[in-house]
Design a protein around this motif. Structure first.
Motif, PDB file in Angstrom:
ATOM      1  N   GLY A  66       2.249 -10.913   6.583  1.00  0.00           N
ATOM      2  CA  GLY A  66       0.975 -11.528   6.215  1.00  0.00           C
ATOM      3  C   GLY A  66      -0.119 -11.319   7.245  1.00  0.00           C
ATOM      4  N   LEU A  67       0.024 -10.282   8.088  1.00  0.00           N
ATOM      5  CA  LEU A  67      -0.948 -10.036   9.150  1.00  0.00           C
ATOM      6  C   LEU A  67      -2.046  -9.060   8.728  1.00  0.00           C
ATOM      7  CD1 LEU A  67       1.504  -9.829  12.184  1.00  0.00           C
ATOM      8  CD2 LEU A  67       0.373 -11.834  11.217  1.00  0.00           C
ATOM      9  N   ILE A  68      -1.752  -8.224   7.732  1.00  0.00           N
ATOM     10  CA  ILE A  68      -2.747  -7.298   7.185  1.00  0.00           C
ATOM     11  C   ILE A  68      -2.610  -7.269   5.665  1.00  0.00           C
ATOM     12  CG2 ILE A  68      -2.733  -5.818   9.236  1.00  0.00           C
ATOM     13  CD1 ILE A  68      -1.219  -3.707   7.460  1.00  0.00           C
ATOM     14  N   THR A  69      -3.646  -6.735   5.037  1.00  0.00           N
ATOM     15  CA  THR A  69      -3.573  -6.438   3.607  1.00  0.00           C
ATOM     16  C   THR A  69      -3.809  -4.949   3.422  1.00  0.00           C
ATOM     17  OG1 THR A  69      -5.935  -6.871   3.272  1.00  0.00           O
ATOM     18  CG2 THR A  69      -4.408  -8.722   2.903  1.00  0.00           C
ATOM     19  N   ARG A  70      -3.225  -4.407   2.364  1.00  0.00           N
ATOM     20  CA  ARG A  70      -3.438  -3.005   1.972  1.00  0.00           C
ATOM     21  C   ARG A  70      -3.759  -3.015   0.488  1.00  0.00           C
ATOM     22  NH1 ARG A  70       1.535   0.562   4.247  1.00  0.00           N
ATOM     23  NH2 ARG A  70       2.728  -1.180   3.490  1.00  0.00           N
ATOM     24  N   GLU A  71      -4.980  -2.644   0.182  1.00  0.00           N
ATOM     25  CA  GLU A  71      -5.433  -2.641  -1.207  1.00  0.00           C
ATOM     26  C   GLU A  71      -5.864  -1.231  -1.587  1.00  0.00           C
ATOM     27  OE1 GLU A  71      -5.262  -5.325  -3.082  1.00  0.00           O
ATOM     28  OE2 GLU A  71      -4.630  -6.614  -1.421  1.00  0.00           O
ATOM     29  N   PRO A  72      -5.719  -0.889  -2.868  1.00  0.00           N
ATOM     30  CA  PRO A  72      -6.206   0.437  -3.289  1.00  0.00           C
ATOM     31  C   PRO A  72      -7.702   0.574  -3.016  1.00  0.00           C
ATOM     32  CG  PRO A  72      -4.879  -0.584  -5.011  1.00  0.00           C
ATOM     33  CD  PRO A  72      -5.101  -1.629  -3.958  1.00  0.00           C
ATOM     34  N   ASP A  73      -8.082   1.747  -2.534  1.00  0.00           N
ATOM     35  CA  ASP A  73      -9.490   2.047  -2.276  1.00  0.00           C
ATOM     36  C   ASP A  73     -10.179   2.268  -3.616  1.00  0.00           C
ATOM     37  OD1 ASP A  73     -11.966   3.173  -1.618  1.00  0.00           O
ATOM     38  OD2 ASP A  73     -11.141   4.370   0.021  1.00  0.00           O
ATOM     39  N   PRO A  74     -11.212   1.511  -3.929  1.00  0.00           N
ATOM     40  CA  PRO A  74     -11.873   1.678  -5.228  1.00  0.00           C
ATOM     41  C   PRO A  74     -12.480   3.072  -5.412  1.00  0.00           C
ATOM     42  CG  PRO A  74     -13.031   0.049  -3.868  1.00  0.00           C
ATOM     43  CD  PRO A  74     -11.806   0.460  -3.128  1.00  0.00           C
ATOM     44  N   ARG A  75     -12.763   3.761  -4.307  1.00  0.00           N
ATOM     45  CA  ARG A  75     -13.326   5.106  -4.390  1.00  0.00           C
ATOM     46  C   ARG A  75     -12.261   6.180  -4.523  1.00  0.00           C
ATOM     47  NH1 ARG A  75     -16.272   4.872   0.991  1.00  0.00           N
ATOM     48  NH2 ARG A  75     -14.592   3.399   1.280  1.00  0.00           N
ATOM     49  N   ASP A  76     -11.023   5.860  -4.134  1.00  0.00           N
ATOM     50  CA  ASP A  76      -9.926   6.827  -4.183  1.00  0.00           C
ATOM     51  C   ASP A  76      -8.632   6.047  -4.318  1.00  0.00           C
ATOM     52  OD1 ASP A  76      -7.958   8.742  -3.859  1.00  0.00           O
ATOM     53  OD2 ASP A  76      -8.744   9.516  -1.962  1.00  0.00           O
ATOM     54  N   ARG A  77      -8.133   5.900  -5.523  1.00  0.00           N
ATOM     55  CA  ARG A  77      -6.957   5.059  -5.789  1.00  0.00           C
ATOM     56  C   ARG A  77      -5.708   5.530  -5.045  1.00  0.00           C
ATOM     57  NH1 ARG A  77      -7.809   0.402  -7.900  1.00  0.00           N
ATOM     58  NH2 ARG A  77      -5.947   0.400  -9.160  1.00  0.00           N
ATOM     59  N   ARG A  78      -5.704   6.763  -4.540  1.00  0.00           N
ATOM     60  CA  ARG A  78      -4.544   7.247  -3.779  1.00  0.00           C
ATOM     61  C   ARG A  78      -4.530   6.671  -2.366  1.00  0.00           C
ATOM     62  NH1 ARG A  78      -6.038  13.274  -4.104  1.00  0.00           N
ATOM     63  NH2 ARG A  78      -8.000  12.194  -3.853  1.00  0.00           N
ATOM     64  N   ALA A  79      -5.688   6.258  -1.881  1.00  0.00           N
ATOM     65  CA  ALA A  79      -5.819   5.739  -0.517  1.00  0.00           C
ATOM     66  C   ALA A  79      -5.708   4.222  -0.518  1.00  0.00           C
ATOM     67  CB  ALA A  79      -7.161   6.166   0.075  1.00  0.00           C
ATOM     68  N   ARG A  80      -5.330   3.677   0.612  1.00  0.00           N
ATOM     69  CA  ARG A  80      -5.243   2.223   0.794  1.00  0.00           C
ATOM     70  C   ARG A  80      -6.255   1.795   1.837  1.00  0.00           C
ATOM     71  NH1 ARG A  80      -3.152   1.634  -3.486  1.00  0.00           N
ATOM     72  NH2 ARG A  80      -0.949   1.822  -3.875  1.00  0.00           N
ATOM     73  N   VAL A  81      -6.933   0.697   1.549  1.00  0.00           N
ATOM     74  CA  VAL A  81      -7.890   0.111   2.487  1.00  0.00           C
ATOM     75  C   VAL A  81      -7.174  -1.019   3.218  1.00  0.00           C
ATOM     76  CG1 VAL A  81     -10.075  -1.108   2.717  1.00  0.00           C
ATOM     77  CG2 VAL A  81      -9.851   0.739   1.044  1.00  0.00           C
ATOM     78  N   LEU A  82      -7.248  -1.005   4.523  1.00  0.00           N
ATOM     79  CA  LEU A  82      -6.558  -1.993   5.350  1.00  0.00           C
ATOM     80  C   LEU A  82      -7.536  -3.029   5.871  1.00  0.00           C
ATOM     81  CD1 LEU A  82      -4.599   0.568   7.511  1.00  0.00           C
ATOM     82  CD2 LEU A  82      -3.778  -0.597   5.487  1.00  0.00           C
ATOM     83  N   ALA A  83      -7.064  -4.258   5.968  1.00  0.00           N
ATOM     84  CA  ALA A  83      -7.870  -5.327   6.571  1.00  0.00           C
ATOM     85  C   ALA A  83      -6.934  -6.296   7.271  1.00  0.00           C
ATOM     86  CB  ALA A  83      -8.698  -6.047   5.516  1.00  0.00           C
ATOM     87  N   ILE A  84      -7.395  -6.852   8.354  1.00  0.00           N
ATOM     88  CA  ILE A  84      -6.623  -7.866   9.071  1.00  0.00           C
ATOM     89  C   ILE A  84      -6.840  -9.209   8.378  1.00  0.00           C
ATOM     90  CG2 ILE A  84      -8.475  -8.343  10.728  1.00  0.00           C
ATOM     91  CD1 ILE A  84      -6.260  -8.635  12.887  1.00  0.00           C
ATOM     92  N   THR A  85      -5.785 -10.021   8.313  1.00  0.00           N
ATOM     93  CA  THR A  85      -5.892 -11.350   7.711  1.00  0.00           C
ATOM     94  C   THR A  85      -6.221 -12.373   8.797  1.00  0.00           C
ATOM     95  OG1 THR A  85      -3.553 -11.852   8.055  1.00  0.00           O
ATOM     96  CG2 THR A  85      -4.140 -10.751   5.969  1.00  0.00           C
ATOM     97  N   GLU A  86      -6.514 -13.575   8.381  1.00  0.00           N
ATOM     98  CA  GLU A  86      -6.756 -14.648   9.365  1.00  0.00           C
ATOM     99  C   GLU A  86      -5.517 -14.866  10.222  1.00  0.00           C
ATOM    100  OE1 GLU A  86      -9.578 -16.106  10.288  1.00  0.00           O
ATOM    101  OE2 GLU A  86     -10.483 -14.690   8.891  1.00  0.00           O
ATOM    102  N   ARG A  87      -4.360 -14.824   9.605  1.00  0.00           N
ATOM    103  CA  ARG A  87      -3.112 -14.970  10.367  1.00  0.00           C
ATOM    104  C   ARG A  87      -2.961 -13.816  11.365  1.00  0.00           C
ATOM    105  NH1 ARG A  87       3.078 -14.896   8.317  1.00  0.00           N
ATOM    106  NH2 ARG A  87       3.943 -15.674  10.250  1.00  0.00           N
ATOM    107  N   GLY A  88      -3.324 -12.610  10.937  1.00  0.00           N
ATOM    108  CA  GLY A  88      -3.274 -11.454  11.826  1.00  0.00           C
ATOM    109  C   GLY A  88      -4.219 -11.622  13.004  1.00  0.00           C
ATOM    110  N   ARG A  89      -5.403 -12.169  12.749  1.00  0.00           N
ATOM    111  CA  ARG A  89      -6.360 -12.421  13.832  1.00  0.00           C
ATOM    112  C   ARG A  89      -5.788 -13.438  14.817  1.00  0.00           C
ATOM    113  NH1 ARG A  89     -10.018 -11.624   9.683  1.00  0.00           N
ATOM    114  NH2 ARG A  89     -11.552 -10.023  10.187  1.00  0.00           N
ATOM    115  N   ALA A  90      -5.148 -14.471  14.283  1.00  0.00           N
ATOM    116  CA  ALA A  90      -4.579 -15.503  15.155  1.00  0.00           C
ATOM    117  C   ALA A  90      -3.463 -14.926  16.027  1.00  0.00           C
ATOM    118  CB  ALA A  90      -4.061 -16.672  14.317  1.00  0.00           C
TER     119      ALA A  90
END
Length: 139
Positions: A66-90
């Motif tokens: 639960g430290l990051i998320t990986r979501e499909p990139d709306p511009r390229d469904r083959r790619a994943r967009v990564l983001a840090i979660t609040e738990r990851g920041r902590a």
């Protein structure tokens, strides 16, 4: 001198990372995502100097925790967009605080002038492009 110091600093960081159930690469990923909230896996691998196929396991573990998320990139469904979660920041902040505390303890052994000089030199060198450090592209 730098090699021995680096090995000792890594040895000091490993128990901190283990206490937060994060690997060194996991911590590097969290830091990169903290600095720039959204990246594709390819861009992240390039930014941290890792092989894009070798960080997948690290990303899997961070996502499962639960430290990051990986979501499909709306511009390229083959790619994943990564983001840090609040738990990851902590987790990143807790690890960073412990590591910095140890670094401050070590730096306190230097005179104020030596400490300032060392930090300035490290800052200057760390801001160099990777190619400049590695000598890539030179004959």
């Amino acid at each position: 001198m730098m090699q021995a110091l680096l090995q000792s600093l890594i040895a000091a960081e490993l128990p901190v990372l283990a206490a937060h159930d994060v690997t060194m690469w996991g911590y590097v990923v969290l830091g990169a995502l903290e600095d720039q909230a959204v990246r594709t896996q390819n861009a992240l691998a390039e930014a941290i100097g890792a092989d894009k196929t070798r960080i997948i396991g690290t990303l899997d573990r961070l996502q499962a925790a639960g430290l990051i998320t990986r979501e499909p990139d709306p511009r390229d469904r083959r790619a994943r967009v990564l983001a840090i979660t609040e738990r990851g920041r902590a987790v990143r902040e807790a690890v960073r605080a412990r590591i910095q505390s140890n670094e401050n303890r070590l730096l306190a052994r230097l005179s104020p002038a030596d400490r300032a000089g060392l930090l300035n030199a490290l800052r200057t060198l760390s801001e160099l492009p990777r190619e400049e450090i590695t000598g890539a592209g030179r004959p």
